[in-house]
Scaffold this motif. Structure first.
Motif, PDB file in Angstrom:
ATOM      1  N   ASN A 419       8.639 -41.223 -11.173  1.00 41.80           N
ATOM      2  CA  ASN A 419       9.561 -42.216 -11.712  1.00 41.80           C
ATOM      3  C   ASN A 419      10.691 -41.486 -12.427  1.00 41.80           C
ATOM      4  N   PHE A 420      11.823 -42.160 -12.573  1.00 44.67           N
ATOM      5  CA  PHE A 420      12.935 -41.553 -13.300  1.00 44.67           C
ATOM      6  C   PHE A 420      13.811 -42.658 -13.866  1.00 44.67           C
ATOM      7  N   SER A 421      14.040 -42.580 -15.158  1.00 45.96           N
ATOM      8  CA  SER A 421      14.890 -43.560 -15.827  1.00 45.96           C
ATOM      9  C   SER A 421      16.309 -43.012 -15.862  1.00 45.96           C
ATOM     10  N   THR A 422      17.204 -43.655 -15.143  1.00 41.69           N
ATOM     11  CA  THR A 422      18.585 -43.180 -15.080  1.00 41.69           C
ATOM     12  C   THR A 422      19.204 -43.194 -16.477  1.00 41.69           C
ATOM     13  N   PRO A 423      19.825 -42.085 -16.888  1.00 41.60           N
ATOM     14  CA  PRO A 423      20.453 -42.046 -18.226  1.00 41.60           C
ATOM     15  C   PRO A 423      21.500 -43.143 -18.376  1.00 41.60           C
ATOM     16  N   LYS A 424      21.630 -43.640 -19.597  1.00 40.76           N
ATOM     17  CA  LYS A 424      22.567 -44.759 -19.825  1.00 40.76           C
ATOM     18  C   LYS A 424      23.995 -44.383 -19.459  1.00 40.76           C
ATOM     19  N   GLU A 425      24.325 -43.075 -19.552  1.00 37.23           N
ATOM     20  CA  GLU A 425      25.665 -42.625 -19.202  1.00 37.23           C
ATOM     21  C   GLU A 425      25.966 -42.809 -17.702  1.00 37.23           C
ATOM     22  N   TYR A 476      17.649 -34.622 -12.647  1.00 37.46           N
ATOM     23  CA  TYR A 476      16.540 -34.611 -13.608  1.00 37.46           C
ATOM     24  C   TYR A 476      16.916 -33.786 -14.835  1.00 37.46           C
ATOM     25  N   GLN A 477      17.594 -32.646 -14.615  1.00 35.62           N
ATOM     26  CA  GLN A 477      18.033 -31.821 -15.740  1.00 35.62           C
ATOM     27  C   GLN A 477      19.075 -32.566 -16.580  1.00 35.62           C
ATOM     28  N   MET A 478      19.957 -33.315 -15.889  1.00 35.64           N
ATOM     29  CA  MET A 478      20.936 -34.122 -16.621  1.00 35.64           C
ATOM     30  C   MET A 478      20.225 -35.157 -17.496  1.00 35.64           C
ATOM     31  N   MET A 492       8.032 -32.446 -25.613  1.00 32.74           N
ATOM     32  CA  MET A 492       7.911 -32.834 -24.200  1.00 32.74           C
ATOM     33  C   MET A 492       7.536 -34.306 -24.093  1.00 32.74           C
ATOM     34  N   GLU A 493       6.675 -34.786 -24.975  1.00 29.55           N
ATOM     35  CA  GLU A 493       6.234 -36.181 -24.927  1.00 29.55           C
ATOM     36  C   GLU A 493       7.416 -37.126 -25.146  1.00 29.55           C
ATOM     37  N   GLN A 494       8.301 -36.789 -26.118  1.00 27.82           N
ATOM     38  CA  GLN A 494       9.465 -37.632 -26.387  1.00 27.82           C
ATOM     39  C   GLN A 494      10.420 -37.659 -25.190  1.00 27.82           C
ATOM     40  N   ILE A 495      10.620 -36.481 -24.577  1.00 25.67           N
ATOM     41  CA  ILE A 495      11.499 -36.404 -23.396  1.00 25.67           C
ATOM     42  C   ILE A 495      10.913 -37.211 -22.249  1.00 25.67           C
ATOM     43  N   GLN A 496       9.569 -37.150 -22.118  1.00 20.33           N
ATOM     44  CA  GLN A 496       8.915 -37.865 -21.016  1.00 20.33           C
ATOM     45  C   GLN A 496       9.044 -39.371 -21.172  1.00 20.33           C
ATOM     46  N   ILE A 497       8.941 -39.854 -22.427  1.00 23.71           N
ATOM     47  CA  ILE A 497       9.087 -41.292 -22.672  1.00 23.71           C
ATOM     48  C   ILE A 497      10.494 -41.752 -22.298  1.00 23.71           C
ATOM     49  N   ALA A 498      11.492 -40.896 -22.613  1.00 17.86           N
ATOM     50  CA  ALA A 498      12.887 -41.260 -22.348  1.00 17.86           C
ATOM     51  C   ALA A 498      13.230 -41.188 -20.864  1.00 17.86           C
ATOM     52  N   THR A 499      12.690 -40.204 -20.163  1.00 20.99           N
ATOM     53  CA  THR A 499      13.076 -39.996 -18.751  1.00 20.99           C
ATOM     54  C   THR A 499      12.102 -40.619 -17.755  1.00 20.99           C
ATOM     55  N   GLN A 500      10.867 -40.875 -18.200  1.00 26.05           N
ATOM     56  CA  GLN A 500       9.818 -41.437 -17.330  1.00 26.05           C
ATOM     57  C   GLN A 500       9.373 -40.483 -16.211  1.00 26.05           C
ATOM     58  N   LEU A 501       9.726 -39.203 -16.335  1.00 25.08           N
ATOM     59  CA  LEU A 501       9.301 -38.219 -15.334  1.00 25.08           C
ATOM     60  C   LEU A 501       7.815 -37.934 -15.464  1.00 25.08           C
ATOM     61  N   ASP A 503       4.350 -35.551 -15.356  1.00 27.95           N
ATOM     62  CA  ASP A 503       4.087 -34.265 -16.011  1.00 27.95           C
ATOM     63  C   ASP A 503       4.605 -33.090 -15.184  1.00 27.95           C
ATOM     64  N   SER A 504       4.248 -33.069 -13.888  1.00 30.77           N
ATOM     65  CA  SER A 504       4.612 -31.921 -13.047  1.00 30.77           C
ATOM     66  C   SER A 504       6.126 -31.817 -12.891  1.00 30.77           C
ATOM     67  N   ALA A 505       6.811 -32.956 -12.632  1.00 29.50           N
ATOM     68  CA  ALA A 505       8.269 -32.936 -12.445  1.00 29.50           C
ATOM     69  C   ALA A 505       8.979 -32.527 -13.725  1.00 29.50           C
ATOM     70  N   LEU A 506       8.503 -33.040 -14.859  1.00 33.34           N
ATOM     71  CA  LEU A 506       9.146 -32.719 -16.134  1.00 33.34           C
ATOM     72  C   LEU A 506       8.927 -31.257 -16.509  1.00 33.34           C
ATOM     73  N   LYS A 507       7.725 -30.752 -16.282  1.00 35.97           N
ATOM     74  CA  LYS A 507       7.448 -29.342 -16.604  1.00 35.97           C
ATOM     75  C   LYS A 507       8.328 -28.407 -15.784  1.00 35.97           C
ATOM     76  N   MET A 508       8.499 -28.725 -14.481  1.00 38.60           N
ATOM     77  CA  MET A 508       9.373 -27.910 -13.632  1.00 38.60           C
ATOM     78  C   MET A 508      10.812 -27.937 -14.154  1.00 38.60           C
ATOM     79  N   THR A 509      11.264 -29.130 -14.578  1.00 36.37           N
ATOM     80  CA  THR A 509      12.629 -29.274 -15.080  1.00 36.37           C
ATOM     81  C   THR A 509      12.816 -28.504 -16.377  1.00 36.37           C
ATOM     82  N   LEU A 510      11.860 -28.656 -17.297  1.00 29.62           N
ATOM     83  CA  LEU A 510      11.951 -27.963 -18.584  1.00 29.62           C
ATOM     84  C   LEU A 510      11.831 -26.453 -18.413  1.00 29.62           C
ATOM     85  N   LEU A 511      10.990 -26.033 -17.488  1.00 27.64           N
ATOM     86  CA  LEU A 511      10.811 -24.600 -17.239  1.00 27.64           C
ATOM     87  C   LEU A 511      12.122 -23.965 -16.779  1.00 27.64           C
TER      88      LEU A 511
END
Length: 657
Positions: A419-425, A476-478, A492-501, A503-511
């Motif tokens: 899942n991915f929550s499109t940024p408000k921008e 995803y990085q944006m 990471m938990e706060q970012i995940q709540i905001a982006t809805q990514l 675990d695996s997708a978010l970890k790859m992005t953050l890495l």
């Protein structure tokens, strides 16, 4: 004399002959009869022996009067006639009194010479000697032997000089291959090609030799080649080109040797150290497709256009030996899709050239989707132009926004795995285009694929640099970085709540963001305790947890103002490759089932073995179906009630309409 007695020939002799009187000849024929009876017959043995002695002298390298020999041999020919039909010329005298003795003497001479020569000289020198002897015998026919003898003379020489020593010549073939003796190999081909089945063992030896050399070459670069498509393909091409030149020059592209080369190349290309390490023959087509991607992608390291065309043509030489062409097609289409989506293709002309080459070898159907992808790009560009014209502004909410609309059936694009929550921008841009597209095409549905999207962000938080950096990043990085407009540090938990990514997708992005030092990570557990690691290696050794804190690096520095932070993560690349292979395997099962249904629909009833053979035959141009997979597919079709087993008949299937 014959002319003096021409009146006698025309009248009296003609009348006597017409009356049926025998032993009445024209004057010229009478002279030949007398010569044959009273001169030639008593002397023919001595005359023939004298001729053979002169010929042997010439064979030994001495000079002889060839015009004298030619005149005497011509006499043998002239004396050949039938007394009952004196005008009918025959070669009986020549054959009986000269040719038979000449051929026997030739066999004796060359039997002795060849045995002595090959015993004390190399096979290479012997072959040179044989070629020279054959040329001499051909010249002998031209100089003074009657042309009717040529076939038997050549046959006799080939049997004595080549056929009797073929085992010795065969035994030397492998050594000549090892030493790359092209000229000697050419002579061997020339000689053995003259005798029955003389080339058969050579074809098998060549096939084994090329296969071994190919395997050795790949083995020597296996560790590097598995990760470097260029080295892998160039290693294969080096072996192929070497032996293709050998076959075309020394063996004159003879069909049997071409077939041996093809078999050897097919074996070592599809089964070598690299494919064994990957535990799949599909590794070869994967690396081949990736090398094409390297050549067709924009890069300052790329060679000139003509050189790229030459390399692409060379790649097609390897492609024709690939068994799993469906794997190449899948990887190539995925990589082409990325080049088109991200505008990284170097030239459309080169892309078209490659597709035309694939079409030549594998047919229209193989490349039809690739062609449709280019058509989609053109259609999408027109649609985007209409959208921007309709909006009347260049950007939306300060965002320069563009979109590609691609047909699901033509592109190898899978739905996002997260899942991915499109940024408000960016939400206003997405909504504006969705509204425009719905108005243009009612009934069609847009599926957004953020995993393939990218964008640019400008930094306004780095005080050490007057001019802001421009980060080139994935969507995803944006989505992650835009969260830091409101907070300097986030877990990471706060970012995940905001982006809805996930675990695996978010970890790859953050890495990736941590490896490029855009974000600094803390509160992570070290997997290893090695000291003095580089920053990137330290990031790799950390485990990202829900509580891991990420902070914007306000001291970020780069030599470039436009910074590519969407760097590939090796584990992600490996996962993508693995997923592609799984996708191919699933697609193969469907193709096998479709082939079985087509065959059974036409045949109605068929034995198990025959069905297997026909399925393999139908699919061999795309891939080599495994027997156990075909059996599983047949069982699936029986469960789906497409087929049924015929009662009372072993291994017999029947089609169910």
């Amino acid at each position: 004399i014959n002319n003096i007695f021409s009146y006698l020939n025309r009248h009296w002799i003609k009348r006597e002959a017409d009356d049926g009187k025998k032993e009445v000849f024209e004057v010229i024929t009478l002279s030949l009869v007398i010569c044959r009876q009273h001169l030639f017959s008593p002397l023919k043995t001595r005359l023939t022996n004298a001729l053979l002695a002169l010929i042997e002298k010439e064979r030994n390298g001495e000079q002889i009067d060839t015009s004298l020999v030619k005149g005497v041999v011509g006499g043998y020919v002239s004396l050949g006639f039938d007394k009952d039909k004196p005008k009918d010329h025959t070669l009986e005298v020549y054959k009986q009194d000269f040719e038979n003795h000449f051929l026997s003497a030739t066999e004796v001479y060359y039997t002795a010479e060849s045995s002595q020569f090959i015993a004390v000289n190399s096979v290479s020198d012997y072959m040179k000697k044989v070629v020279l002897r054959l040329e001499e015998e051909s010249k002998r026919i031209t100089d003074y032997i009657d042309p009717s003898t040529e076939t038997e003379l050549v046959s006799k020489c080939e049997r004595v000089l080549i056929d009797k020593h073929r085992d010795t010549i065969w035994a030397e073939f492998k050594n000549l291959l090892e030493d790359d003796k092209i000229d000697d190999l050419g002579r061997m081909f020339f000689l053995l090609n003259r005798i029955d089945r003389g080339l058969e063992p050579l074809k098998e030896i060549l096939e084994k030799h090329v296969q071994d050399k190919g395997l050795e070459a790949v083995q020597s670069v296996a560790k590097v080649a598995a990760l470097n498509p260029k080295i892998y393909v160039e290693t294969i091409l080096k072996v192929y080109k070497k032996y293709n030149e050998l076959v075309s020059t020394a063996f004159r592209s003879q069909a049997g040797f071409v077939a041996s080369l093809d078999k050897a190349c097919r074996r070592f290309i599809n089964d070598n150290a690299v494919t064994k390490a990957a535990k799949s023959s599909s590794k070869s087509p994967e690396l081949l497709a990736k090398y094409c991607d390297i050549l067709l992608k924009k890069s300052p390291k790329n060679p000139e256009e003509q050189e790229i065309i030459r390399i692409l043509n060379d790649i097609m030489l390897v492609f024709k030996y690939i068994e799993d062409r469906d794997v190449f097609q899948t990887f190539y289409s995925k990589l082409l899709a990325k080049r088109l989506i991200h505008s990284t293709s170097s030239q459309e002309f080169l892309e078209a050239h490659m597709i035309s080459k694939l079409k030549e070898i594998s047919g229209f159907e193989y490349t039809s989707k690739l062609v449709r992808m280019f058509n989609d790009m053109s259609t999408s560009k027109d649609l985007l132009d209409r959208f921007k014209s309709n909006m009347g502004i260049k950007d939306i909410n300060g965002v320069d926004f563009s979109v590609l609309v691609l047909a699901t059936g033509s592109w190898p694009l899978q739905p996002p795995s997260t899942n991915f929550s499109t940024p408000k921008e960016l939400q206003q841009c997405e909504q504006a285009f969705s509204k425009f597209y719905s108005a243009e095409h009612s009934g069609r549905k847009l599926n957004w694929l953020p995993q393939f999207s990218k964008g640019e962000l400008k930094t306004r938080y780095i005080t050490s640099n007057r001019t802001p950096y421009t980060f080139q990043c994935s969507t995803y990085q944006m989505g992650v970085l835009l969260q830091f407009n409101d907070e300097e540090s986030l877990t990471m938990e706060q970012i995940q709540i905001a982006t809805q990514l996930t675990d695996s997708a978010l970890k790859m992005t953050l890495l990736a963001l941590a490896k490029t030092q855009v974000l600094l990570m803390s509160g992570a557990e070290q997997k290893t305790t090695k000291s003095e690691k580089e920053k990137e290696e330290e990031v790799d050794d950390k485990e990202i947890l829900k509580t891991t804190l990420f902070t914007l690096n306000t001291k970020f520095k780069s030599k470039r103002m436009r910074v590519q932070i969407n760097i590939p993560i090796r584990s992600a690349q490996q996962n993508e490759s693995s997923n592609t292979h799984k996708l191919v395997e699933e697609d193969r099962k469907l193709q096998i089932q479709a082939a079985v249904v087509r065959i059974m629909k036409m045949r109605k009833t068929l034995k198990h073995g025959n069905l297997m053979s026909e399925v393999i035959l139908q699919l061999q141009n795309r891939f080599k179906p495994k027997i156990n997979i075909i059996k599983k597919c047949i069982d699936i079709l029986i469960e789906k009630e497409y087929l049924e087993r015929v009662e009372g008949q072993k291994d017999m299937y029947s089609y169910m309409a």
